[in-house]
Design an enzyme around this catalytic site. Structure first.
Site, mmCIF file in Angstrom:
data_model
loop_
_atom_site.group_PDB
_atom_site.id
_atom_site.type_symbol
_atom_site.label_atom_id
_atom_site.label_comp_id
_atom_site.label_asym_id
_atom_site.label_seq_id
_atom_site.Cartn_x
_atom_site.Cartn_y
_atom_site.Cartn_z
ATOM 1 N N LYS A 117 0.746 -1.180 0.034
ATOM 2 C CA LYS A 117 0.031 -0.084 0.109
ATOM 3 C C LYS A 117 0.721 1.295 0.059
ATOM 4 C CE LYS A 117 -4.492 -1.761 0.995
ATOM 5 N NZ LYS A 117 -5.788 -1.526 1.934
ATOM 6 N N LYS A 199 -5.908 -11.444 -7.790
ATOM 7 C CA LYS A 199 -7.056 -11.669 -7.283
ATOM 8 C C LYS A 199 -8.215 -10.475 -7.698
ATOM 9 C CE LYS A 199 -7.702 -9.914 -2.946
ATOM 10 N NZ LYS A 199 -8.245 -9.915 -1.694
ATOM 11 N N LYS A 202 -11.872 -5.326 -4.846
ATOM 12 C CA LYS A 202 -12.926 -4.389 -4.798
ATOM 13 C C LYS A 202 -12.242 -2.938 -5.245
ATOM 14 C CE LYS A 202 -13.414 -4.805 0.093
ATOM 15 N NZ LYS A 202 -12.262 -4.165 0.587
HETATM 16 P P1 ATP Z 1 -9.062 -4.207 -1.460
HETATM 17 O O1 ATP Z 1 -9.153 -4.077 -2.881
HETATM 18 O O2 ATP Z 1 -9.598 -2.767 -0.784
HETATM 19 O O3 ATP Z 1 -7.656 -4.332 -0.793
HETATM 20 P P2 ATP Z 1 -10.280 -6.608 -1.410
HETATM 21 O O4 ATP Z 1 -11.376 -6.778 -2.644
HETATM 22 O O5 ATP Z 1 -8.742 -7.272 -1.980
HETATM 23 O O6 ATP Z 1 -10.150 -5.309 -0.920
HETATM 24 P P3 ATP Z 1 -10.601 -7.447 1.312
HETATM 25 O O7 ATP Z 1 -11.444 -6.178 1.817
HETATM 26 O O8 ATP Z 1 -9.052 -7.399 1.485
HETATM 27 O O9 ATP Z 1 -10.868 -7.599 -0.348
HETATM 28 O O10 ATP Z 1 -10.981 -8.735 1.484
HETATM 29 C C1 ATP Z 1 -12.210 -9.170 2.462
HETATM 30 C C2 ATP Z 1 -12.278 -10.603 2.632
HETATM 31 O O11 ATP Z 1 -12.901 -10.917 1.276
HETATM 32 C C3 ATP Z 1 -10.647 -11.435 2.643
HETATM 33 O O12 ATP Z 1 -10.666 -11.737 4.240
HETATM 34 C C4 ATP Z 1 -10.993 -12.422 1.775
HETATM 35 O O13 ATP Z 1 -10.950 -13.570 2.357
HETATM 36 C C5 ATP Z 1 -12.019 -12.241 0.764
HETATM 37 N N1 ATP Z 1 -11.806 -11.929 -0.649
HETATM 38 C C6 ATP Z 1 -11.715 -10.691 -1.087
HETATM 39 N N2 ATP Z 1 -11.337 -11.034 -2.624
HETATM 40 C C7 ATP Z 1 -11.400 -12.045 -2.689
HETATM 41 C C8 ATP Z 1 -11.334 -13.014 -3.827
HETATM 42 N N3 ATP Z 1 -10.842 -12.522 -4.774
HETATM 43 N N4 ATP Z 1 -11.311 -14.270 -3.696
HETATM 44 C C9 ATP Z 1 -11.624 -15.052 -2.595
HETATM 45 N N5 ATP Z 1 -11.631 -14.202 -1.428
HETATM 46 C C10 ATP Z 1 -11.727 -12.800 -1.674
#
Ligand code: ATP
Ligand code: LTN
Length: 337
Positions: A117, A199, A202
């Protein structure tokens, strides 16, 4: 009542830093829903964490409430799960400060999320971004959970939480339960539709990679039709994550939303190219998300209901959190209020 007291405790949170995706649903929320009856559950909107990166205030407020509506629409029953907004429970900030003083500079420096980050936000490497894991440790330890379901990327923070809890317990006696991370199976990792090596997330800058829970069916279908598949010559639907990451990701999604096994999917599309497969995955996802989108839309319009849920959630959460906080304050030597 006696029965709920015996249940193990599960806790997790998601930052309202972007709109929830199919990855958030399949990788996190769906698993929480399936375990509702087995555990005593706490799920929250981690709004305090999201300001470690600059947010538009109106958008943050909107996304926090939308996230709550989506949790409920995905099947998290507020009667059986304590759903709350992190900033509504002051004990998070209070214990967060204390734990900052029991978390080492060296430990925080090793966190990969901090390194990632800070590379992405080079003009705003603030103290909160650095000490974020101490706040996350507070989020967790306040509720004495047995399990913390998180994705792989958060495992390091849960390990740090365990270390901080053990360090504190070593000095003051058994104050905190040392929680276990609860990592979903590898299949639950949903990859980006435009880049199967990363991955689905969001906060992805490329909107074509992610499917959002509130997205219109025609947009979902378009994204699946355009999803990156693999440049191998065989062009058949076969599960092989190393060789065929794009198709395998689509198969994993199709399997998660239909309940079909990989063998059944391979048989279903035997002899057909990706042209038939991709729209079929899109349709299946549209049908899975339709009731969630419609229900979330209805809930969002009922502001009084939403407010009643997050107020009751904050009250229940505060009761549990304050018990732990009082113990901690006493142990470290603060004068009782
Ligand atoms: P950001 O983009 O804001 O970092 P993110 O979309 O990567 O966020 P997080 O908020 O870090 O998602 O994730 C919240 C939870 O959702 C995590 O603990 C994870 O288990 C799950 N998660 C998020 N994206 C995925 C994905 N693509 N596949 C599986 N699990 C996911
Ligand atoms: N850091 C997590 C969100 C989060 C969390 C937590 C998860 C904040 N506090 C406590 C589990 C338990 C993230 O960015 N996904």
């Amino acid at each position: 009542m006696v029965e709920t007291e015996k249940k193990k405790v599960m806790l997790s949170g998601i930052q309202p830093s972007g709109d929830l995706t199919l990855g958030s649903y399949l990788g996190a929320i769906k698993n929480w829903v399936e375990r509702t009856d087995e555990f005593d559950n706490y799920y929250f909107m981690a709004d305090m964490h999201s300001i470690t990166v600059r947010q538009d205030p109106a958008a943050l407020r909107r996304r926090t409430l939308e996230q709550l509506a989506q949790y409920i629409a995905c099947g998290l029953d507020p009667e059986k799960n304590t759903l709350f907004i992190q900033s509504h429970v002051p004990a998070h900030a209070e214990l967060g400060w204390v734990l900052n003083c029991y978390t080492m500079f060296g430990e925080l420096s090793r966190m990969t999320q901090f390194k990632d980050k800070s590379a992405k936000n080079a003009d705003n490497i603030n103290g909160g971004l650095f000490t974020y894991p101490a706040l996350m440790a507070a989020d967790i330890l306040l509720y004495q959970p047995d399990y913390v379901p998180v994705g792989n990327d958060q495992k390091q923070h849960v390990e740090l939480t365990r270390n901080v809890a053990e360090r504190f317990n070593h000095i003051y006696g058994d104050v905190f339960k040392v929680p276990e991370p609860y990592i979903p199976k590898v299949g639950a990792r949903v990859m980006s539709l435009s880049d199967p090596a990363s991955k689905m997330s969001k906060s992805d800058k490329d909107p074509n990679g992610s499917i959002y829970l509130m997205e219109k069916p025609e947009d979902i279908l378009r994204k699946f039709k355009r999803a990156v598949t693999d440049s191998d010559t065989e062009k058949c639907v076969r599960y092989a994550p190393e060789e065929k990451p794009g198709v395998s990701n689509l198969m994993a999604i199709y399997s998660a939303v239909t309940g079909k096994t990989f063998a059944e999917i391979e048989a279903e599309f035997d002899g057909q190219g990706y042209g038939a497969f991709k729209p079929a995955v899109g349709e299946a996802v549209v049908e899975t998300l339709r009731p969630i989108r419609e229900e979330a839309g209805r809930i969002l319009k009922d502001k009084a209901y939403l407010e009643s849920v997050y107020k009751a959630g904050a009250e229940k959460a505060s009761y549990v959190a304050n018990k732990t906080l009082r113990k901690v304050y006493k142990k470290v030597g603060f004068v009782a209020r």
